[in-house]
Design a protein around this motif. Sequence first.
Motif, mmCIF file in Angstrom:
data_model
loop_
_atom_site.group_PDB
_atom_site.id
_atom_site.type_symbol
_atom_site.label_atom_id
_atom_site.label_comp_id
_atom_site.label_asym_id
_atom_site.label_seq_id
_atom_site.Cartn_x
_atom_site.Cartn_y
_atom_site.Cartn_z
ATOM 1 N N UNK A 109 -48.757 -58.026 -30.062
ATOM 2 C CA UNK A 109 -46.866 -58.201 -30.142
ATOM 3 C C UNK A 109 -46.982 -57.412 -31.375
ATOM 4 N N UNK A 110 -46.845 -56.903 -31.783
ATOM 5 C CA UNK A 110 -47.215 -55.739 -33.078
ATOM 6 C C UNK A 110 -47.024 -54.680 -31.881
ATOM 7 N N UNK A 111 -48.035 -54.408 -31.919
ATOM 8 C CA UNK A 111 -48.671 -52.900 -30.850
ATOM 9 C C UNK A 111 -46.911 -52.570 -29.679
ATOM 10 N N UNK A 112 -46.811 -53.836 -28.812
ATOM 11 C CA UNK A 112 -45.920 -53.563 -28.020
ATOM 12 C C UNK A 112 -44.527 -53.105 -28.643
ATOM 13 N N UNK A 113 -43.960 -54.348 -30.268
ATOM 14 C CA UNK A 113 -42.722 -53.750 -30.371
ATOM 15 C C UNK A 113 -42.859 -52.182 -30.652
ATOM 16 N N UNK A 114 -43.890 -51.855 -31.538
ATOM 17 C CA UNK A 114 -44.026 -50.053 -32.130
ATOM 18 C C UNK A 114 -43.889 -48.948 -31.188
ATOM 19 N N UNK A 115 -44.829 -49.793 -29.439
ATOM 20 C CA UNK A 115 -44.406 -48.768 -28.264
ATOM 21 C C UNK A 115 -43.171 -49.101 -27.392
ATOM 22 N N UNK A 116 -42.360 -49.900 -28.131
ATOM 23 C CA UNK A 116 -41.288 -50.246 -27.296
ATOM 24 C C UNK A 116 -41.044 -50.651 -26.094
ATOM 25 N N UNK A 117 -41.795 -51.449 -25.896
ATOM 26 C CA UNK A 117 -42.329 -51.997 -24.723
ATOM 27 C C UNK A 117 -41.249 -52.779 -24.398
ATOM 28 N N UNK A 118 -41.195 -53.432 -23.432
ATOM 29 C CA UNK A 118 -40.352 -55.414 -23.024
ATOM 30 C C UNK A 118 -41.334 -56.227 -23.555
ATOM 31 N N UNK A 119 -41.186 -57.385 -23.802
ATOM 32 C CA UNK A 119 -42.555 -58.341 -24.518
ATOM 33 C C UNK A 119 -41.560 -59.177 -24.165
ATOM 34 N N UNK A 120 -42.295 -60.525 -23.425
ATOM 35 C CA UNK A 120 -42.169 -61.935 -23.475
ATOM 36 C C UNK A 120 -42.556 -62.502 -23.425
#
Length: 161
Positions: A109-120
Amino acid sequence: KQKGYLFMRKFVYMAGPIAGLTEEEATEWRHEVRGLLPYNVIGISPLRCEPLQNGMVYTDDGATDKMWSDPRAINAKNWLDTESADLVLAYLPKEMNDRRPSIGTIIEIGWAIGLKKPLIVVSDDKQVMEHPLIECNAAWRLDNLEDAVEVIIGLFGDYVS
């Protein structure tokens, strides 16, 4: 290319608990989500190359195949998946969180946030859903996988059809 349209594929990384679970527990929801996704929206499972023998439980060491269970291999594959995905779907059910917190999923989840990925984030765990960083960073906080699939189809349907 067909009649001036470029058909593309979209990839959804399906992050969620693995360690401490049986193969069925770790894969059932992923198979369910994959079956609901439209053509050209591909659900990517971190377990795709981690075979288990029937009845075994995933340990902190990972799969039974040492090629995939080395911590560096797990990290490299999960980073590749998170970075390559168009969206990250993180599933954190309370029953599994109570048995063993999914630290790997939290890192993803942290990686997704850092990579600015849409997150569900999908969870019935109030502690997860009310955490300030989940509240501020997950574009969708849902309590069931069916709603998550609806969001994914809404986001990617026109891109892949």
